[in-house]
Write an enzyme that holds these catalytic residues in place. Structure first.
Site, PDB file in Angstrom:
ATOM      1  N   CYS A 123      -1.197  -8.729   5.994  1.00 24.31           N
ATOM      2  CA  CYS A 123      -0.771  -7.284   6.258  1.00 24.31           C
ATOM      3  C   CYS A 123      -0.852  -6.921   7.987  1.00 24.31           C
ATOM      4  O   CYS A 123      -2.075  -7.120   8.312  1.00 24.31           O
ATOM      5  CB  CYS A 123      -1.152  -6.210   5.470  1.00 24.31           C
ATOM      6  SG  CYS A 123      -0.803  -4.693   5.737  1.00 24.31           S
ATOM      7  N   GLY A 170       8.517 -13.452   1.576  1.00 24.24           N
ATOM      8  CA  GLY A 170       9.413 -13.266   2.703  1.00 24.24           C
ATOM      9  C   GLY A 170      10.779 -13.519   2.602  1.00 24.24           C
ATOM     10  O   GLY A 170      11.230 -14.647   2.455  1.00 24.24           O
ATOM     11  N   MET A 192       0.771  -1.234   0.046  1.00 27.16           N
ATOM     12  CA  MET A 192      -0.098   0.013   0.014  1.00 27.16           C
ATOM     13  C   MET A 192       1.011   1.262  -0.022  1.00 27.16           C
ATOM     14  O   MET A 192       1.792   1.424   0.539  1.00 27.16           O
ATOM     15  CB  MET A 192      -0.940  -0.111   1.249  1.00 27.16           C
ATOM     16  CG  MET A 192      -2.162  -1.016   1.315  1.00 27.16           C
ATOM     17  SD  MET A 192      -3.361  -0.913   2.743  1.00 27.16           S
ATOM     18  CE  MET A 192      -2.263  -0.878   3.954  1.00 27.16           C
ATOM     19  N   GLY A 217       8.274  -8.832  -2.995  1.00 31.66           N
ATOM     20  CA  GLY A 217       7.660  -7.516  -2.976  1.00 31.66           C
ATOM     21  C   GLY A 217       8.343  -6.230  -3.044  1.00 31.66           C
ATOM     22  O   GLY A 217       8.866  -5.904  -3.963  1.00 31.66           O
TER      23      GLY A 217
END
Length: 317
Positions: A83, A195, A2, A217
């Protein structure tokens, strides 16, 4: 992711890989239902395959948001149960849902019934002091029984109190072996790892351990060439769309020109490209020149070309 990624970032990443599956930043179900849908959900056709990532905990609202996402032709709809931010917890979604497997099952069942796209789940291995070896298999079994066949497992517990989102990505220990064990226990499910994976070179080992995929990510955001350049040939045996970071930057030029012609600002796109040349000579100047141009409303292709020219020694255009 986000407040990090958006449609411009995904177009940029697509220039580096045609095959990698791209995810939107998490969008809350209430925002999708009640907000500006074109602004929140609009994307370029070249982004496919692209997955809409939703946050929420109300089955009916998630079902409506999933249907809207399907109407926008996303390739899949993902429910985020991983999250750990305070903002997400206050809305009773994200990682806190690891404590509410029954509710997650109700949510995904409603999402599946409402529309034709696959529904997937991104989760943690547990939260706080939960015993991950007990919580994760029970969670997977319960949610899979509701119809989900694809999970992305962030292989750390999330601490809902006392750690920031950044610390939650770094402090809780990684448990890749548990993710591998889940694939052995649930061979019929598609299980992907998330991760701690910092580059393309780390991916094959996880695939060889039996997992079906790897999600990367922030590493892909900060050093996109390290993660995505060469991915298509190495992982899928397909032709790479570009061979170098310079080629990727040139491939973005028509998209940038079109965005500028429509009244957009250079910074909307180039803020996602600052890490393209990480580790290469001239990378600092690339970042500086684009950042300085980003502060000007009149910045244009000439600024972009100048930044690229100092990287390659050859004027762009």
């Amino acid at each position: 992711m986000m407040d990090w990624t958006d449609r411009h970032c995904r177009v940029f990443h697509r220039k580096l890989s045609r095959r990698a599956e791209l995810y939107t930043e998490m969008v809350t179900a209430p925002a999708v239902v009640h907000g500006d849908r074109d602004r929140l959900l609009g994307y370029e056709a070249q982004e496919h395959p692209v997955v809409l990532q939703l946050g929420g905990s109300d089955p009916a609202q998630l079902a409506e948001a999933a249907k809207i996402g399907a109407d926008y032709s996303y390739d899949a709809i993902n429910l985020n149960c991983g999250c750990p931010s305070d903002r997400v917890q206050s809305g009773s979604f994200g990682a806190v849902l690891m404590e509410k497997a029954d509710l997650v099952a109700d949510c995904v069942a409603a999402m599946i019934a409402a529309q034709p796209r696959p529904v997937t789940v991104k989760c943690r291995i547990g939260v706080d002091d939960q015993i991950a070896e007990e919580v994760l298999p029970a969670f997977l079994e319960k949610v899979a029984a509701a119809g989900v066949r694809h999970f992305v497992i962030h292989a750390r517990n999330a601490w809902l109190q006392g750690l920031s989102p950044k610390e939650n990505r770094e402090i809780p220990p990684l448990n890749y072996e548990l993710a591998y064990a889940m694939k052995r226990a649930f061979p019929h499910l598609e299980l992907c790892l998330n991760g701690g994976v910092a580059g393309l070179e780390a991916v094959p080992a996880h695939l060889e351990a039996g997992l079906d995929g790897v999600m990367i990510g922030r590493a892909a955001y900060h050093d996109p060439a390290k993660v995505l350049l060469g991915a298509d040939s190495r992982l899928w045996g397909a032709q790479d769309p570009v061979a170098t970071a310079q080629e990727a930057a040139l491939a973005m030029r028509p998209y940038i020109a079109d965005h500028l012609a429509k009244g957009g600002r250079l910074h909307h796109i180039t803020r996602h490209m600052l890490g393209l040349f990480t580790g290469q000579p001239g990378a600092r100047s690339w970042r500086r020149m684009l950042s300085e141009a980003g502060g000007r409303r009149d910045a244009g292709l000439a600024d972009y070309d100048a930044a690229l020219a100092q990287m390659s020694g050859v004027p762009a255009g």
